[in-house]
Scaffold this motif. Structure first.
Motif, PDB file in Angstrom:
ATOM      1  N   LEU A 136       0.859  -1.181   0.000  1.00 42.28           N
ATOM      2  CA  LEU A 136       0.000   0.000   0.000  1.00 42.28           C
ATOM      3  C   LEU A 136       0.896   1.231   0.000  1.00 42.28           C
ATOM      4  N   THR A 137       0.507   2.229  -0.776  1.00 48.71           N
ATOM      5  CA  THR A 137       1.240   3.491  -0.797  1.00 48.71           C
ATOM      6  C   THR A 137       0.536   4.487   0.114  1.00 48.71           C
ATOM      7  N   ILE A 138       1.277   5.012   1.077  1.00 50.35           N
ATOM      8  CA  ILE A 138       0.729   5.958   2.043  1.00 50.35           C
ATOM      9  C   ILE A 138       1.613   7.195   2.005  1.00 50.35           C
ATOM     10  N   SER A 164       2.467  -1.739  14.830  1.00 51.82           N
ATOM     11  CA  SER A 164       2.543  -2.707  13.733  1.00 51.82           C
ATOM     12  C   SER A 164       1.248  -3.495  13.630  1.00 51.82           C
ATOM     13  N   HIS A 165       0.701  -3.870  14.782  1.00 51.92           N
ATOM     14  CA  HIS A 165      -0.554  -4.619  14.799  1.00 51.92           C
ATOM     15  C   HIS A 165      -1.687  -3.759  14.226  1.00 51.92           C
ATOM     16  N   LEU A 166      -1.725  -2.500  14.607  1.00 52.96           N
ATOM     17  CA  LEU A 166      -2.743  -1.602  14.058  1.00 52.96           C
ATOM     18  C   LEU A 166      -2.613  -1.477  12.546  1.00 52.96           C
ATOM     19  N   MET A 167      -1.391  -1.336  12.048  1.00 55.20           N
ATOM     20  CA  MET A 167      -1.187  -1.228  10.608  1.00 55.20           C
ATOM     21  C   MET A 167      -1.677  -2.476   9.895  1.00 55.20           C
ATOM     22  N   ARG A 168      -1.453  -3.634  10.487  1.00 58.02           N
ATOM     23  CA  ARG A 168      -1.934  -4.882   9.880  1.00 58.02           C
ATOM     24  C   ARG A 168      -3.462  -4.903   9.824  1.00 58.02           C
ATOM     25  N   ILE A 169      -4.085  -4.434  10.895  1.00 59.54           N
ATOM     26  CA  ILE A 169      -5.559  -4.410  10.931  1.00 59.54           C
ATOM     27  C   ILE A 169      -6.095  -3.497   9.836  1.00 59.54           C
ATOM     28  N   PHE A 170      -5.554  -2.282   9.739  1.00 59.63           N
ATOM     29  CA  PHE A 170      -6.043  -1.324   8.752  1.00 59.63           C
ATOM     30  C   PHE A 170      -5.701  -1.764   7.325  1.00 59.63           C
ATOM     31  N   ALA A 171      -4.498  -2.327   7.136  1.00 62.32           N
ATOM     32  CA  ALA A 171      -4.074  -2.728   5.795  1.00 62.32           C
ATOM     33  C   ALA A 171      -4.916  -3.880   5.254  1.00 62.32           C
ATOM     34  N   ALA A 172      -5.486  -4.663   6.146  1.00 62.50           N
ATOM     35  CA  ALA A 172      -6.330  -5.780   5.719  1.00 62.50           C
ATOM     36  C   ALA A 172      -7.686  -5.298   5.198  1.00 62.50           C
ATOM     37  N   ARG A 173      -8.040  -4.046   5.497  1.00 68.58           N
ATOM     38  CA  ARG A 173      -9.333  -3.494   5.055  1.00 68.58           C
ATOM     39  C   ARG A 173      -9.186  -2.018   4.709  1.00 68.58           C
ATOM     40  N   PRO A 174      -8.357  -1.687   3.718  1.00 68.47           N
ATOM     41  CA  PRO A 174      -8.172  -0.278   3.342  1.00 68.47           C
ATOM     42  C   PRO A 174      -9.479   0.351   2.886  1.00 68.47           C
ATOM     43  N   ASN A 175      -9.628   1.648   3.196  1.00 74.53           N
ATOM     44  CA  ASN A 175     -10.821   2.419   2.827  1.00 74.53           C
ATOM     45  C   ASN A 175     -12.100   1.875   3.462  1.00 74.53           C
ATOM     46  N   GLU A 176     -11.931   1.129   4.549  1.00 77.36           N
ATOM     47  CA  GLU A 176     -13.083   0.590   5.275  1.00 77.36           C
ATOM     48  C   GLU A 176     -12.987   1.018   6.738  1.00 77.36           C
ATOM     49  N   TYR A 219      -4.265  10.141   5.700  1.00 76.11           N
ATOM     50  CA  TYR A 219      -4.249   8.709   5.442  1.00 76.11           C
ATOM     51  C   TYR A 219      -4.936   7.887   6.533  1.00 76.11           C
ATOM     52  N   LEU A 220      -4.698   8.233   7.780  1.00 71.02           N
ATOM     53  CA  LEU A 220      -5.358   7.528   8.876  1.00 71.02           C
ATOM     54  C   LEU A 220      -6.463   8.443   9.406  1.00 71.02           C
ATOM     55  N   GLN A 221      -7.621   8.310   8.786  1.00 74.78           N
ATOM     56  CA  GLN A 221      -8.703   9.269   8.989  1.00 74.78           C
ATOM     57  C   GLN A 221      -9.642   8.847  10.115  1.00 74.78           C
ATOM     58  N   THR A 222     -10.242   9.848  10.742  1.00 74.45           N
ATOM     59  CA  THR A 222     -11.342   9.613  11.677  1.00 74.45           C
ATOM     60  C   THR A 222     -12.648   9.699  10.904  1.00 74.45           C
ATOM     61  N   VAL A 223     -13.454   8.660  10.991  1.00 76.19           N
ATOM     62  CA  VAL A 223     -14.756   8.642  10.324  1.00 76.19           C
ATOM     63  C   VAL A 223     -15.815   8.843  11.394  1.00 76.19           C
ATOM     64  N   ARG A 224     -16.464   9.997  11.342  1.00 76.29           N
ATOM     65  CA  ARG A 224     -17.408  10.360  12.404  1.00 76.29           C
ATOM     66  C   ARG A 224     -18.458   9.269  12.605  1.00 76.29           C
ATOM     67  N   GLY A 225     -18.571   8.826  13.849  1.00 74.61           N
ATOM     68  CA  GLY A 225     -19.566   7.821  14.189  1.00 74.61           C
ATOM     69  C   GLY A 225     -19.207   6.401  13.775  1.00 74.61           C
ATOM     70  N   MET A 229     -10.150   4.910   9.665  1.00 76.28           N
ATOM     71  CA  MET A 229     -10.028   4.277   8.348  1.00 76.28           C
ATOM     72  C   MET A 229      -8.685   4.633   7.732  1.00 76.28           C
ATOM     73  N   LEU A 230      -8.009   3.632   7.181  1.00 72.44           N
ATOM     74  CA  LEU A 230      -6.785   3.848   6.429  1.00 72.44           C
ATOM     75  C   LEU A 230      -7.158   4.110   4.980  1.00 72.44           C
ATOM     76  N   SER A 231      -6.746   5.278   4.487  1.00 70.75           N
ATOM     77  CA  SER A 231      -7.049   5.661   3.107  1.00 70.75           C
ATOM     78  C   SER A 231      -5.750   5.842   2.340  1.00 70.75           C
ATOM     79  N   PRO A 232      -5.188   4.748   1.798  1.00 75.12           N
ATOM     80  CA  PRO A 232      -3.930   4.849   1.061  1.00 75.12           C
ATOM     81  C   PRO A 232      -4.129   5.535  -0.279  1.00 75.12           C
TER      82      PRO A 232
END
Length: 233
Positions: A136-138, A164-176, A219-225, A229-232
């Motif tokens: 993923l490009t960030i 590192s664990h957080l990055m793995r969690i977000f990278a497994a579901r980018p833009n989610e 890239y590491l956005q807060t989604v209200r409510g 979300m990781l947005s690469p």
């Protein structure tokens, strides 16, 4: 002693506590090296590699939180802080300094063992299971999903085990979006005790490392409510 056993560095100015921890952790299957203060620990770290550092906060000279903060500019080795202070503000200060977990004295040896094992399970492994997308490009960084490593032209970016664990969690579901509760559950699966406030602190720390402007994350956005979300690119 098994040379493949995890190697722990225990840093505490109290000789009695050092010896008790060494005996208990050796019986539990670890290799253990002892340091009496931050300066002693620095000398050991210059020549040895460790899988985890158990670090007392209240030490003469450089305290554990300051030492932990300085380590983070050089090493990604997981850190478990030990302290007589159990207040929330002190726990948060430890997390913000780069610690992966925080255990207040007095504690049960079994709880210490559980927390150490939980951190080691969260730490990135050399051989990770590949998933569909491998990179993923960030911004200026590239995150290698299969290796769990993030780097740019200047070289690898050092992350703590929890980051590192957080990055793995977000990278497994980018833009989610991933809710705080989901993050708590995933981080806690390995036996750790994580709370939503602690997750927020870890996210703040991770943003400081990957965002051009951490106060306005791209890239590491807060989604209200909905959570984070990781947005690469």
């Amino acid at each position: 002693m098994d040379v493949d056993a995890p190697h722990l560095l225990v840093v505490d100015d109290d000789e009695r506590i050092r010896d008790l921890l060494r005996k208990y952790l050796v019986r539990s299957g670890f290799r253990v090296t002892l340091a009496r203060d931050a300066a002693h620990a620095r000398r050991l770290l210059a020549g040895l590699e460790f899988d985890l550092i158990v670090l007392d906060v209240m030490m003469p000279g450089e305290d554990g939180i300051s030492f932990c903060r300085s380590l983070r500019s050089q090493l990604g080795t997981p850190v478990l802080l030990l302290t007589a202070r159990g207040e929330t503000a002190d726990r948060i200060a430890g997390l913000e300094a780069g610690a992966d977990d925080y255990l207040a004295k007095p504690f049960e040896p079994k709880e210490l063992l559980l927390r150490i094992n939980a951190i080691l399970r969260r730490a990135p492994k050399e051989e990770a299971q590949p998933i569909a997308v491998t990179e993923l490009t960030i911004g200026s960084y590239t995150y290698d999903i299969t290796r769990g490593e993030i780097s740019n032209a200047a070289g690898p970016l050092r992350l703590t085990a929890t980051e590192s664990h957080l990055m793995r969690i977000f990278a497994a579901r980018p833009n989610e979006p991933v809710t705080r509760q989901q993050l708590v559950e995933e981080l806690s699966r390995s036996g750790g005790q994580t709370q939503e406030r602690a997750v927020d602190v870890q996210i703040t720390r991770l943003r400081r490392k990957i965002e051009p402007d951490p106060k306005q994350p791209r890239y590491l956005q807060t989604v209200r409510g909905a959570g984070y979300m990781l947005s690469p690119d």
